[in-house]
Enzyme design. Sequence first.
Site, short mmCIF file in Angstrom:
data_model
loop_
_atom_site.label_atom_id
_atom_site.label_comp_id
_atom_site.label_asym_id
_atom_site.label_seq_id
_atom_site.Cartn_x
_atom_site.Cartn_y
_atom_site.Cartn_z
CD GLU A 240 -2.38 -1.24 2.79
OE1 GLU A 240 -2.69 -0.22 3.44
OE2 GLU A 240 -2.47 -2.39 3.24
CB CYS B 61 7.48 48.10 2.60
SG CYS B 61 7.40 49.78 1.95
CB CYS C 44 5.61 50.66 -1.58
SG CYS C 44 6.75 49.31 -1.77
CE1 TYR D 40 -3.41 2.08 9.15
CE2 TYR D 40 -3.55 4.18 8.00
CZ TYR D 40 -3.31 3.47 9.15
OH TYR D 40 -2.96 4.12 10.30
CE LYS E 65 4.80 5.21 7.21
NZ LYS E 65 4.72 6.56 7.71
CG ASP F 182 3.45 12.41 5.40
OD1 ASP F 182 3.39 12.01 6.57
OD2 ASP F 182 4.32 13.20 4.99
CB CYS G 165 11.02 49.07 0.98
SG CYS G 165 10.07 48.46 -0.41
CE LYS H 275 9.12 6.69 7.00
NZ LYS H 275 8.85 7.88 7.71
CB CYS I 67 9.36 52.56 -2.02
SG CYS I 67 8.97 52.00 -0.35
P1 AMP Z 1 5.25 6.05 11.81
O1 AMP Z 1 4.39 7.20 12.25
O2 AMP Z 1 6.42 6.45 11.00
O3 AMP Z 1 5.54 5.09 12.92
O4 AMP Z 1 4.37 5.24 10.77
C1 AMP Z 1 3.22 4.57 11.18
C2 AMP Z 1 2.03 5.30 10.71
O5 AMP Z 1 1.92 5.28 9.30
C3 AMP Z 1 0.77 4.64 11.14
O6 AMP Z 1 0.42 5.03 12.44
C4 AMP Z 1 -0.22 5.15 10.15
O7 AMP Z 1 -0.83 6.32 10.67
C5 AMP Z 1 0.60 5.58 8.97
N1 AMP Z 1 0.20 4.93 7.70
C6 AMP Z 1 0.04 5.59 6.54
N2 AMP Z 1 -0.32 4.78 5.55
C7 AMP Z 1 -0.44 3.55 6.09
C8 AMP Z 1 -0.80 2.28 5.56
N3 AMP Z 1 -1.11 2.11 4.27
N4 AMP Z 1 -0.81 1.24 6.40
C9 AMP Z 1 -0.46 1.38 7.71
N5 AMP Z 1 -0.12 2.56 8.27
C10 AMP Z 1 -0.10 3.63 7.48
ZN ZN Z 2 8.27 49.79 -0.21
#
Ligand code: AMP
Ligand code: ZN
Length: 666
Positions: free
Chosen positions: A111, A421, A427, A222, A113, A115, A403, A309, A406
């Site tokens: 899957e 400024c 300006c 997930y 990951k 963010d 500035c 990563k 000006c």
């Molecule tokens: P970390 O915060 O680096 O320990 O990574 C773990 C976190 O990745 C988990 O707590 C999830 O919130 C997140 N995460 C994002 N995508 C996934 C995924 N596909 N499966 C499991 N965890 C995921």
């Molecule tokens: Zn200015």
Amino acid sequence: MDILPKILLLREELNQHNYNYYVLDNPTISDYDFDSKLKELQDLEHQYPQYFDSNSPTQRVGGMITKNFDTIAHEQRMYSLDNSYSIEDLLDWEKRIQKVLGEVPLQYTCELKYDGASISITYENGSLVRAVTRGDGFQGDDVTNNIKTIKSIPLQLKGNYPAKFAIRGEIILPFKGFEKMNQELIEIGETPYSNPRNTASGSLKLQDSAEVAKRPLECLLYSIVGDNLPFANQFEGLQAAREWGFKVPEAAALVSSLDGVFEFINYWDVHRHELPYETDGVVIKVNAIQYQEELGYTAKSPRWAMAYKFKSEQVATTLNSISYQVGRTGAITPVANLEPVQLAGTIVKRASLHNADQIEKLDIRIGDTVFVEKGGEIIPKIIAVDFSKRPQHSEPTHYITDCPECQTELIRNEGEANHYCPNFYGCPPQIVGRIQHYISRKAMDIEGLGGETVALLFNNDLVHNYADLYELTVEQILPLERMAQKSAENLIKGVAASKKIPFERVLYALGIRFVGETVAKKLAKHYKNIDALSQASLMDLVLVDEIGERIAQSVVDFFENQENRVIIERLKSYGIQFELEEKVNLNATEILTAKTFVVSGVFTQFSRDELKKAIEDNGGKVGSSISAKTDYVVAGDNMGPAKLEKASKLNIPIISEIEFMKMITE
Ligand code: AMP
Ligand code: ZN
């Protein structure tokens, strides 16, 4: 007919439409029809409060205030993930697994990951009952009210779901929505958010859920946890979650060896830049739940899962110079001019240095070798300086004191990150920026006049403020570069047409610091006209709902300024709208006969009902979905991407509500 069945039917219908729109990205009903149904349901629930349901689709708009978030223990711990960075790491991982399980054939689910901020959502009998942040893994904060406003999260499940389970996912903010939020902040002179992840996790802890509802958050899921789950492996679990109504990205893949895992990683390492949201890697999970149970957990993370990563793409290049930009509100932004370098598919020449503190923190100097990084669509940033390569005799960077445009001495208010400024009226970039803001789409929406032409008009001494626009003549502008008779006439026409723009947008167009679209609407509604507003005292202003001291002070300062008063008097004399019009009176005509319109998105001037009525009153037809028969799409904010694509595929013109208004008033 009995009321309750009617209410239940409406809820079910609306849930299905939300699902089609936010999970499948494939709406099957017009926004207008959706809104009418929602309104109908709201009315019924209002009339029959005994049928209130906290999971009704009407509850999505939020409005619940949470002062303190309760701490709730997770029934099953939320673990973290181990990280890997190379093929070798993954080969080692598989060896450790085989030590426990023996040489069994292993399947893996791969899957992306995501963010963002992790969340655990509990469902009982198909209803969402609770949503809790990860916290320390054992317990987190109850953010249920906020989570319910996220439209891709089902409040009521469909299909054959277990009586009780929790589902885990990540709350994310897609790039587009993030950029839009930042654009709005920049427009009013506020500091933009630094990245989507922090903004998403910050959103979960907002006290007012109506604020959360306004943010374009999404939830990607997930994993499912609970007893007696109706599937035997991770991949089937994802499919089941989809069937119950959850948004599970389609990228997930089942592979039968580490080679398949490597292929998945290599593919997404390249293609992740095309995703609408941020990913920082891939998560690989042993597919069979039976094996997962045998493998168990370390103190911190499952032994059956591994995050891989991606290397964040970094390059080294030289800092050639630092320039300082002056924005519309006078805020100064330092910009690094770099030796051009290839990074993540584009050539990078510039990077933002944010402010004086950032420069000091990096200790960055001209001639330094610096590391530049880029994530997704976000502008590149400088991570660090390579001190080992610092040229001898290099000089520390001194932030400018005056500035660059000006020469006025810069000011930095306590608690603010940026210098600015103060020479608002002398300006040049501030003058030009203010006029550009005035003519922009969300403000006066002046057609036939663009940002570059504004600069040209200013440089040729033809305009010094936005009031001057109304005195321009064709003869004056014809000699300008790239101006022809036709374009000159269009410019004058566009300027004249802006006299129809309603008061709240005029107020926004004036460019008062911290007065964005929403605040302008509030002030217009409250004060009704510019005279009342301009006489309001600080005390009076802060009493208006949602107007804080900083905004109030900025409004007072604006109207105290003699120059502003003169400009406003002039605008009045040209016929600009400085009073709230009770309702736009759109006379019935036959102008739109035989034309079919589809209405989509959120509007500022009309409710969708009014827009539809205006179309019909003027002889047009309202279609429910975009097809070859559609003549125009009237688009507001947040029009769905699927609709956008369809309209452009069929070559159907997409017009704004202002363009529509012009269509029926001209
Ligand atoms: P970390 O915060 O680096 O320990 O990574 C773990 C976190 O990745 C988990 O707590 C999830 O919130 C997140 N995460 C994002 N995508 C996934 C995924 N596909 N499966 C499991 N965890 C995921
Ligand atoms: Zn200015």
